[in-house]
Design an enzyme around this catalytic site. Structure first.
Site, PDB file in Angstrom:
ATOM      1  N   ARG A 162       0.828  -1.210   0.000  1.00 45.03           N
ATOM      2  CA  ARG A 162       0.000   0.000   0.000  1.00 45.03           C
ATOM      3  C   ARG A 162       0.861   1.258   0.000  1.00 45.03           C
ATOM      4  O   ARG A 162       0.486   2.296   0.541  1.00 45.03           O
ATOM      5  CB  ARG A 162      -0.972   0.027   1.193  1.00 45.03           C
ATOM      6  CG  ARG A 162      -1.878  -1.188   1.272  1.00 45.03           C
ATOM      7  CD  ARG A 162      -2.824  -1.294   0.080  1.00 45.03           C
ATOM      8  NE  ARG A 162      -3.599  -2.527   0.180  1.00 45.03           N
ATOM      9  CZ  ARG A 162      -3.244  -3.678  -0.396  1.00 45.03           C
ATOM     10  NH1 ARG A 162      -2.137  -3.740  -1.116  1.00 45.03           N
ATOM     11  NH2 ARG A 162      -3.988  -4.754  -0.272  1.00 45.03           N
ATOM     12  N   SER A 236     -11.467  -0.870   3.287  1.00 44.22           N
ATOM     13  CA  SER A 236     -10.552  -1.171   4.399  1.00 44.22           C
ATOM     14  C   SER A 236      -9.934   0.108   4.936  1.00 44.22           C
ATOM     15  O   SER A 236      -9.254   0.825   4.204  1.00 44.22           O
ATOM     16  CB  SER A 236      -9.447  -2.119   3.924  1.00 44.22           C
ATOM     17  OG  SER A 236      -9.999  -3.335   3.466  1.00 44.22           O
ATOM     18  N   GLU A 332      -5.002   3.027   6.277  1.00 39.64           N
ATOM     19  CA  GLU A 332      -4.839   2.955   4.817  1.00 39.64           C
ATOM     20  C   GLU A 332      -5.480   4.171   4.161  1.00 39.64           C
ATOM     21  O   GLU A 332      -5.052   4.620   3.106  1.00 39.64           O
ATOM     22  CB  GLU A 332      -5.492   1.662   4.299  1.00 39.64           C
ATOM     23  CG  GLU A 332      -5.240   1.386   2.844  1.00 39.64           C
ATOM     24  CD  GLU A 332      -5.730   0.013   2.420  1.00 39.64           C
ATOM     25  OE1 GLU A 332      -6.169  -0.129   1.265  1.00 39.64           O
ATOM     26  OE2 GLU A 332      -5.670  -0.921   3.237  1.00 39.64           O
TER      27      GLU A 332
END
Length: 336
Positions: A162, A236, A332
């Site tokens: 990520r 998420s 995130e």
């Protein structure tokens, strides 16, 4: 150029935030004109894609540029691969469906991920054993300072979990305008992650195909994740933490049911959703915000919540998980 524009419909959390100035750009020429215009040159700029990975906690005192550069173009192909150039404003899922329709393999496991092409390399989006770095050839971006266009190779993107160079070293310095993907004509299927194989069996699929895997992933995601059109969310909210093998062994001795997936040698990835659920947050609600009842990894806005409230909730969850498991969670989602 529009002034004082509401961004409520430009973020999947459905949060109210207002842009001091707002402009939608549909071509590199339009983008270059804005960057070179002396009126806007010194003004802070905020680039907005699909708004699926941002948490607005305040108004945006800047020029918000909504990327709407479209287009999917086949640049070249050989017997094994095709190279597709895709505009930064294309919806990610639309691109995946294009690949599925044309039997191009490599992104079927990334079906139904929200957001745009331009945002995908920034986060190195991934799901079910596949990441965008697996199919990216180059990323094209324009300098917000000089309007110079630069092409980054996959290696220069410094992709990580990520992560990318665009999220850190070059954050705020570049605007991604397009991505060149290399897709496979000969599929290598990834069905070992999550419930893909189980779902394929439930679908009575005996031999995997690009389309079948895409449909299985869509079915799984729809069963676990709320539709942002109905409940505000950004998918998420936290990354799955990677911890050392030694730390995981200790965690396993204290909590025998904790799942873990070895990554690079000496490290194990632990599902953040499991940690949050075990800490007692799954289904939690406080007024108009909360934690989704089916997926603890998803924070939600039921309609009247604020970004500040969601941020505060995320910090409470981080503190709780740290105290219970000794594991730190990282967001995130990007806080704005």
């Amino acid at each position: 150029m529009q002034k004082n524009v509401s961004l409520r419909h430009f973020n999947t959390f459905g949060l109210e935030s207002r842009a001091q100035f707002f402009e939608e750009v549909k071509s590199i020429g339009e983008l270059t004109d804005i960057i070179k215009n002396p009126v806007w040159k010194e003004m802070p700029k905020f680039i907005l894609g699909g708004g699926s990975n941002v948490l607005f906690t305040q108004d945006i005192n800047a020029l918000v540029i909504k990327m709407a550069i479209k287009g999917i173009e086949l640049l070249k192909e050989d017997q094994d691969f095709v190279w597709l150039h895709v505009g930064a404003g294309e919806r990610w899922h639309d691109f995946v469906m294009y690949c599925v329709e044309h039997d191009y393999a490599g992104v079927e496991n990334l079906s139904l991920i929200p957001g745009t092409i331009g945002a995908a390399p920034m986060q190195n989006i991934g799901a079910y054993g596949v990441e965008i770095k697996d199919v990216v050839e180059t990323v094209e971006a324009i300098s917000v300072e000089s309007a110079e266009i630069r092409t980054f190779s996959k290696e220069e993107c410094l992709f990580g979990y990520r992560e990318s160079i665009f999220k850190h070293a070059l954050k705020g310095k570049l605007i991604i305008t397009g991505v060149l993907f290399r897709l496979n004509k000969k599929a290598v299927y990834h069905v070992e992650y999550g419930d893909i194989q189980k779902t394929l069996t439930e679908m009575n699929v005996e031999s995997p195909s690009i389309k079948a895997i895409s449909e299985a992933v869509i079915r799984i995601r729809e069963s676990k994740l709320p539709d942002p059109a109905k409940i505000g969310n950004a998918g998420s909210f936290f990354k799955n933490p990677e911890i050392s093998s030694e730390q995981f062994d200790k965690l396993k001795s204290d909590f025998p049911t904790v799942p873990g997936y070895p990554t690079i040698p000496g490290f194990v990835k632990v599902p953040a959703g499991w940690l949050i659920e075990q800490a007692g947050w799954k289904g939690y609600r406080d007024g108009e915000i909360g934690v989704h009842a089916r997926q603890a990894l998803v924070l939600v806005n039921y309609g009247g919540g604020s970004g500040a409230e969601i941020r505060a909730l995320s910090e409470k969850i981080q503190k709780s998980v740290k105290e219970k498991f000794g594991v730190s969670l990282s967001a995130e989602v990007n806080f704005i």
